[in-house]
Design a protein around this motif. Structure first.
Motif, PDB file in Angstrom:
ATOM      1  N   THR A  69       5.703 -25.256 -31.536  1.00 33.33           N
ATOM      2  CA  THR A  69       5.022 -25.232 -30.249  1.00 33.33           C
ATOM      3  C   THR A  69       5.254 -23.866 -29.589  1.00 33.33           C
ATOM      4  OG1 THR A  69       5.738 -27.516 -30.081  1.00 33.33           O
ATOM      5  CG2 THR A  69       4.780 -26.532 -28.098  1.00 33.33           C
ATOM      6  N   ARG A  71       6.379 -21.272 -27.129  1.00 37.92           N
ATOM      7  CA  ARG A  71       7.445 -21.394 -26.134  1.00 37.92           C
ATOM      8  C   ARG A  71       6.908 -21.154 -24.723  1.00 37.92           C
ATOM      9  NH1 ARG A  71      12.535 -17.631 -27.304  1.00 37.92           N
ATOM     10  NH2 ARG A  71      12.583 -18.903 -29.193  1.00 37.92           N
ATOM     11  N   ASP A  72       7.296 -22.008 -23.787  1.00 44.56           N
ATOM     12  CA  ASP A  72       6.910 -21.812 -22.387  1.00 44.56           C
ATOM     13  C   ASP A  72       8.126 -22.033 -21.502  1.00 44.56           C
ATOM     14  OD1 ASP A  72       5.925 -21.713 -19.876  1.00 44.56           O
ATOM     15  OD2 ASP A  72       4.574 -23.438 -20.065  1.00 44.56           O
ATOM     16  N   VAL A  73       8.721 -20.947 -21.055  1.00 46.45           N
ATOM     17  CA  VAL A  73       9.966 -21.056 -20.296  1.00 46.45           C
ATOM     18  C   VAL A  73       9.770 -20.771 -18.807  1.00 46.45           C
ATOM     19  CG1 VAL A  73      11.486 -20.556 -22.252  1.00 46.45           C
ATOM     20  CG2 VAL A  73      10.576 -18.680 -20.871  1.00 46.45           C
ATOM     21  N   TRP A  75       9.114 -22.654 -16.417  1.00 43.27           N
ATOM     22  CA  TRP A  75       9.777 -23.651 -15.562  1.00 43.27           C
ATOM     23  C   TRP A  75      11.185 -23.241 -15.156  1.00 43.27           C
ATOM     24  CZ3 TRP A  75      14.335 -25.894 -17.100  1.00 43.27           C
ATOM     25  CH2 TRP A  75      14.709 -25.649 -18.441  1.00 43.27           C
ATOM     26  N   GLN A  76      11.815 -22.340 -15.943  1.00 38.58           N
ATOM     27  CA  GLN A  76      13.230 -22.022 -15.702  1.00 38.58           C
ATOM     28  C   GLN A  76      13.459 -21.283 -14.386  1.00 38.58           C
ATOM     29  OE1 GLN A  76      15.043 -19.997 -18.988  1.00 38.58           O
ATOM     30  NE2 GLN A  76      14.993 -21.780 -20.330  1.00 38.58           N
TER      31      GLN A  76
ATOM     32  N   GLU B 266      12.624 -32.433 -19.545  1.00 36.12           N
ATOM     33  CA  GLU B 266      11.321 -31.883 -19.125  1.00 36.12           C
ATOM     34  C   GLU B 266      10.937 -32.390 -17.751  1.00 36.12           C
ATOM     35  OE1 GLU B 266       7.784 -31.386 -21.333  1.00 36.12           O
ATOM     36  OE2 GLU B 266       8.835 -31.367 -23.255  1.00 36.12           O
ATOM     37  N   ASP B 295      13.223 -28.729 -29.155  1.00 34.01           N
ATOM     38  CA  ASP B 295      13.035 -28.322 -27.767  1.00 34.01           C
ATOM     39  C   ASP B 295      12.424 -26.930 -27.727  1.00 34.01           C
ATOM     40  OD1 ASP B 295      13.551 -27.707 -24.939  1.00 34.01           O
ATOM     41  OD2 ASP B 295      15.263 -26.573 -25.696  1.00 34.01           O
ATOM     42  N   HIS B 297      10.849 -25.347 -25.379  1.00 32.52           N
ATOM     43  CA  HIS B 297      10.711 -24.637 -24.110  1.00 32.52           C
ATOM     44  C   HIS B 297      12.032 -24.260 -23.445  1.00 32.52           C
ATOM     45  CE1 HIS B 297       6.605 -25.427 -24.777  1.00 32.52           C
ATOM     46  NE2 HIS B 297       6.640 -26.700 -24.460  1.00 32.52           N
ATOM     47  N   HIS B 299      14.935 -25.946 -22.801  1.00 31.97           N
ATOM     48  CA  HIS B 299      15.754 -26.826 -21.957  1.00 31.97           C
ATOM     49  C   HIS B 299      17.168 -26.965 -22.519  1.00 31.97           C
ATOM     50  CE1 HIS B 299      12.564 -28.368 -19.292  1.00 31.97           C
ATOM     51  NE2 HIS B 299      11.787 -28.169 -20.339  1.00 31.97           N
ATOM     52  N   ARG B 322      17.016 -19.659 -24.444  1.00 29.30           N
ATOM     53  CA  ARG B 322      15.719 -18.985 -24.414  1.00 29.30           C
ATOM     54  C   ARG B 322      15.341 -18.686 -22.965  1.00 29.30           C
ATOM     55  NH1 ARG B 322      14.330 -22.979 -28.264  1.00 29.30           N
ATOM     56  NH2 ARG B 322      15.433 -24.361 -26.858  1.00 29.30           N
ATOM     57  N   GLY B 323      14.601 -17.610 -22.746  1.00 25.46           N
ATOM     58  CA  GLY B 323      14.064 -17.314 -21.424  1.00 25.46           C
ATOM     59  C   GLY B 323      15.102 -16.743 -20.473  1.00 25.46           C
TER      60      GLY B 323
END
Lengths: 463, 463
Positions: A69, A71-73, A75-76, B266, B295, B297, B299, B322-323
């Motif tokens: 998938t 990656r979409d971070v 939200w952090q 999430e 995971d 994204h 988390h 990550r991020g």
């Protein structure tokens, strides 16, 4: 089962979504394992969402295995909440590794040729064969290394009664500083620091949640009157300083300053973290007495680095504290780190106890003083508008004031474009810089490059 | 000058207070140095308070050198201010070194004979000879070790897109936990933890100034409904757990729990620190998929220890984030530690890449399962009132519920008097213990001692 599930995963990732997996019986035969193992492997892939079971029909590839998938971070940002102070990051110029094609005047570690490479490799090899090597070290450190630090201090003057029990071994001086800041103060408390001072200490205090009150340091060291005033005004009970060859100014506190500060610590019932970072980096015969040797009652918490004089690979430092202060610091350090690898501690002890070590330290000082002179000469020839603030008698760098109007960050960026890395001085100020400074290290580049480097710097300075 | 000042200090410490020192000229002649050197050495002793100059008369011993001032640290109690939580200390039973005459069922590290001693010594010896060995490692870790951890994870399932850039190498998992707690939360924030759980994580979160909300863990792992409720009630955005062979219960989260918790992360835009402490300590063929692999994204912040399976001397762990979460954690870690010794990182990489490593892990699991069975048998025979909560499939210890009315601390103290060290379970509870538990390790004592140990424990339990 792992082999089977790996096989099935590979299968699932190559088949189109909706494709039926081979039957349990046929997989069982193909892979030479029992049907129960196949079923358990399939259940695992179902749990992972790669396969779905349609009752009565069989197992089907879901298609989610076909690729990761994206990656979409985003939200952090909100999850992490309040932003953090800028200083805690990994961009400080002293630790950015030098590129191969750059003259590294920014770099904080001596060139390999200045390190006691033979000593270090021999000591590490012996340490690996030591019977204790693979045992966890006691949390306070290996007794041998603790004893060596206590002995080094108590040999300096009969006043000094530091014993091995007062020593805590940490993985490098940075860990010791963090443990000391956390142990001696609580978030929101105030710490007085010399300014300019070591960026690592600024980062450690900030990370410990402390408020920093900067007090300017002059040619004789921290001004006792200013220190007294700052401690009163801000209710500070904790001071951080490098009384001997401070980084970056190379200042050595004179005897009057030392006595006055010790007096203030008693008067305020306060602590001083004495960061003795350059103990093995004297450029002459001077080896000033550490403050901790004149402090019987545990006001001074002493941090002695081994990494700088030995090798970046010997990540070990010693911290001295007495009384409940030690219990607090030990607690903080224990929660952060548990213990230091025995191999590194044994190697450090081996090096300190070897006859080659004293010879190395003496020789290093002579080499560093030649390098200091060479860089000073090159700078005064090619960048005469950069003013040397003092001639360092210890440590690894020159601290230069640029002509008014020069912006250290801009000068550093332009020099870097031309292949010369230097450190803008701003990183050494906990508050606003008192002027445009740069730090130039004379230990990390070949001396043949000093002329070129100085010429490049001179080219980017206002005349 | 150092030789001269050392001579004078010895002199000053043997002479009575008020005695006049020999003249500069006579000292100069005796010691074979110039008068300026003598004067500088005398000035140093004056600065140190050992000697005083009476103008026109000479230099006199003050008497303060005769013995060290008796230490008085009572002032520190008030200077240190607020007391600290009890949990941050160095008495946790899992790290108290075993005495030679004690059966160490409390100890958290495998016996040397269970460690890959040959592999470790060979790897360390090779690492010492590596060209990079004496260079400082990049702050995020040596590329080789970062790549190995990323590869281990991404090989597990095509869903998992962890790359070497997402990995941070720290000096042991404890440092990684502290950096994660500090990076992902601020003092006063709330973290949800399984209870019971690893005392080191409790200490790290407490040291980071976090409030701990304990949520009971059942045989299938953390109850998702209870977790959801706790996060809502306390506004928690951070969870800490050991989903695979939790210390001390050996619980493995089942697939439903895993999926539900990932869903909750999430939903709450929250982080989970997945402490994969026992990755190399499987007692069978099961190697549950780490949550981080499911995971995409960011988390899950994943911590993987190398120390436990390799050697206490290989103080190295890997953290995956990550991020912006990684930037924060890297910042916290950098302020605390700068970097890990290259030698240890190269040795860890060497071990992980060697064909002997997989063999060692498999063999270790078989030996541990024999030991687990032996200790279970001995306990059920000699201490039948202690109830085994589950049969561990991974990790190093049994978690036993004592009969109602037994006090774990008292039982542990009595066993210790009789030469058997066990861990009272209370240390694993962030809040009040849910019952009288003890933890018995089966990896640190010779199996021949299990019968004796179990008999001693049985003797001190109510029937």
């Amino acid at each position: 089962m792992e082999r089977v599930s790996t096989h099935l995963r590979t299968l699932a990732s190559t088949l189109a979504a909706g494709t039926r997996l081979p039957s349990t019986r046929s997989l069982s035969a193909d892979l030479g394992v029992g049907p129960v193992t196949v079923q358990r492997a399939v259940a695992l892939l179902v749990a992972e969402g790669l396969v779905e079971t349609r009752p009565g029909t069989g197992n089907f590839v879901t298609g989610s295995a076909r690729r990761a998938t994206p990656r979409d971070v985003a939200w952090q940002a909100e999850a992490l909440g309040l932003t953090r102070p800028r200083v805690v990051d990994t961009t400080a110029s002293g630790v950015r590794a030098p590129g191969a094609d750059v003259i590294p005047l920014h770099w904080g570690y001596p060139l390999p040729e200045l390190q006691p490479e033979g000593l270090v490799r021999t000591a590490l090899s012996r340490a690996v064969r030591h019977p204790d090597a693979l045992m966890p070290a006691p949390s306070s450190g290996h007794p041998l290394l603790r004893q060596l630090l206590a002995g080094e201090l108590s040999a300096r003057t009969p006043e000094c009664d530091v014993t091995a029990d007062d020593v805590l071994i940490t993985s490098g001086a940075q860990s010791a500083l963090v443990a000391a800041f956390r142990g001696l103060a609580s978030p929101g408390d105030t710490v007085v620091m010399e300014t300019p001072t070591f960026w690592g200490a600024i980062a450690a205090a900030t990370e410990a949640g402390l408020q920093i009150v900067p007090v300017a340091s002059g040619p004789r060291g921290l001004d006792p009157e200013a220190l007294d005033r700052a401690m009163r005004t801000h209710g500070a009970r904790l001071v951080y300083a490098q009384p001997t060859w401070a980084n970056p100014t190379a200042t050595v506190w004179d005897p009057t300053t030392r006595s006055a500060v010790l007096g203030l610590l008693e008067e305020h019932a306060a602590f001083l973290i004495e960061d003795d970072w350059a103990r093995d980096l004297s450029l002459g015969d001077d080896h000033p007495l550490p403050l901790v040797c004149r402090d019987p009652h545990g006001h001074v918490v002493y941090v002695r680095s081994y990494t700088k004089g030995m090798s970046p690979s010997i990540r070990a430092a010693g911290l001295v504290a007495r009384g409940p202060a030690m219990q607090r610091i030990r607690g903080s350090r224990w929660a952060a780190d548990l213990y230091v690898s025995t191999v590194l501690q044994l190697a450090a002890a081996e090096i300190l106890g070897s006859p080659g070590w004293r010879r190395h330290v003496g020789g290093l000082g002579r080499q560093l003083s030649v390098r200091r002179d060479a860089l000073m000469t090159a700078i005064s020839r090619h960048a005469p508008s950069a003013e040397l603030t003092s001639v360092p008698q210890g440590g690894l760098s020159l601290w230069l004031r640029l002509p008014e109007g020069a912006d250290p960050a801009t000068v550093a960026a332009r020099c870097l474009q031309d292949g010369v890395a230097i450190s803008p001085g701003d990183e050494w100020f906990p508050g606003e810089p008192s002027g445009p400074f740069v730090r130039l290290g004379y230990a990390a580049a070949p001396t043949e490059q000093f002329e070129t480097a100085a010429r490049t710097i001179g080219r980017h300075l206002p005349r």
